[in-house]
Enzyme design. Structure first.
Site, mmCIF file in Angstrom:
data_model
loop_
_atom_site.group_PDB
_atom_site.id
_atom_site.type_symbol
_atom_site.label_atom_id
_atom_site.label_comp_id
_atom_site.label_asym_id
_atom_site.label_seq_id
_atom_site.Cartn_x
_atom_site.Cartn_y
_atom_site.Cartn_z
ATOM 1 N N ASP A 148 0.843 -1.189 0.000
ATOM 2 C CA ASP A 148 0.000 0.000 0.000
ATOM 3 C C ASP A 148 0.886 1.249 0.000
ATOM 4 O O ASP A 148 2.014 1.231 0.509
ATOM 5 C CB ASP A 148 -0.892 0.023 1.242
ATOM 6 N N LYS A 149 0.344 2.329 -0.509
ATOM 7 C CA LYS A 149 1.073 3.590 -0.569
ATOM 8 C C LYS A 149 1.707 3.940 0.774
ATOM 9 O O LYS A 149 2.883 4.324 0.837
ATOM 10 C CB LYS A 149 0.133 4.710 -1.013
#
Length: 338
Positions: A148-149
């Site tokens: 995830d970012k």
């Protein structure tokens, strides 16, 4: 299987007749086209490039019956559209086949809506040039798995198609028959009621919020298994207000650790998507810990360990990296609580 072209790279239409029992369309095609990852095949199906018995097939999970004629249109391989950008990378290991990155929080892995530039892919194109694997598609060259970012930590990228196929097979197997190993450190609200355990709960995208994943009843969604171990607990007012948990993935679903820990009542600290209902817990923290939590501003999750078999040499590679400073500041503040 009858084929209109001889290579995946050249594009064209692949045709076959399914001869076994009823089976998912993406599985049939993944077995027939080993040069394409199953994720890539699913993307092509959703793009409308598959036909079953002459009719468009838009769902990877479509059940294909024996005797059905299947066709898949494969676009020719194209050079990566994203441009190379001089984005600093923390490279843990690199050789002719792969590169292992310690991804910082805030860095998006591949271009997508709202993030067309400034991604890990942009940085890799600048660093690796034309050597990146093209199997992942134009937008995801070399990408075998993702974080995830706002999750930091270890990520491996394939530099050629051979490495991509080999690594993708290991991730698809989830380490059940090979050396693939993935472990994360998470700071969670509260503490699980046992020192270690396994969360076996299927996950699918939420029908109420498409940005979220959710746990669903058995028989629905995709299998998701997380093994956890409580490493430390941090008490306040006689109760564990937070804990440091080590999570090992047996499967790799979107947001898996975040969803599973929230499902157990212990969402990750600063996880705005899955832990919004626990914001009042911050009032139990002393000022220094609250300040460190505010400064973190993201889910407290770090991919700390990654192990896999090298695609050419066959040796097992093992990498570990500590959490970044923002995570460690919060951890130190929790440890310092009276």
């Amino acid at each position: 299987m009858g084929c209109a072209v001889e290579s995946i790279e050249g594009g064209g239409t692949r045709e076959l007749v399914h001869e076994d029992g009823a089976e998912r369309l993406d599985r049939v095609l993944a077995r027939a086209l080993p040069d394409l990852s199953r994720a890539r095949i699913q993307d092509l199906i959703r793009e409308g490039r598959a036909r079953v018995s002459g009719k468009p097939a838009l769902s990877p999970s479509l059940k294909v019956q024996p005797g059905a004629a299947i066709a898949l249109d494969i676009p020719p391989a194209a050079p990566p559209e994203p441009a190379g950008e001089a984005i600093p990378l923390v490279i843990i290991h690199e050789d002719d086949d792969l590169v292992v990155i310690d991804k910082p929080a805030g860095l998006v892995v591949h271009p997508a809506g709202g993030h067309e530039t400034g991604t890990l892919v942009n940085a890799l194109i600048a660093h690796c040039g034309d050597s990146l694997s093209g199997i992942g598609g134009v937008r995801r060259p070399g990408i075998v798995h993702r974080l995830d970012k706002d999750t930091s930590g270890l990520l491996v990228v394939a530099k050629n198609d051979h490495a991509h196929r080999h690594l993708a097979a290991q991730f698809a197997d989830h380490g059940r028959t090979g050396p693939l190993e993935r472990a994360y450190l998470a700071l969670c609200w509260g503490a699980p009621d046992r020192p270690r355990g396994t969360i076996d709960a299927a996950i699918e995208r939420s029908s109420h919020n498409r940005e979220k994943m959710s746990v669903v009843a058995p028989g629905r969604g995709r299998e998701a298994i997380t093994h956890f171990e409580v490493l430390e607990t941090f008490p306040a007012q006689g109760q564990p207000v937070a804990s440091l948990v080590r999570c090992e993935l047996e499967t790799g679903r979107t947001h898996q650790i975040r969803v599973h820990m929230a499902h157990r009542g212990h969402p990750l600290l600063a996880d705005a998507l899955y832990g919004s209902g626990f914001r009042t817990k911050a009032a139990l923290l002393p000022e220094a810990a609250r300040d460190a939590l505010d400064a973190l501003g993201r889910q407290a999750l770090h991919a700390t360990l990654l192990g896999f078999e090298h695609p050419s040499g066959g040796e097992t590679l093992h990498f570990e990296t500590p959490p970044p400073p923002d995570f460690l500041r919060l951890l130190d503040a929790l440890r310092a609580m009276p």
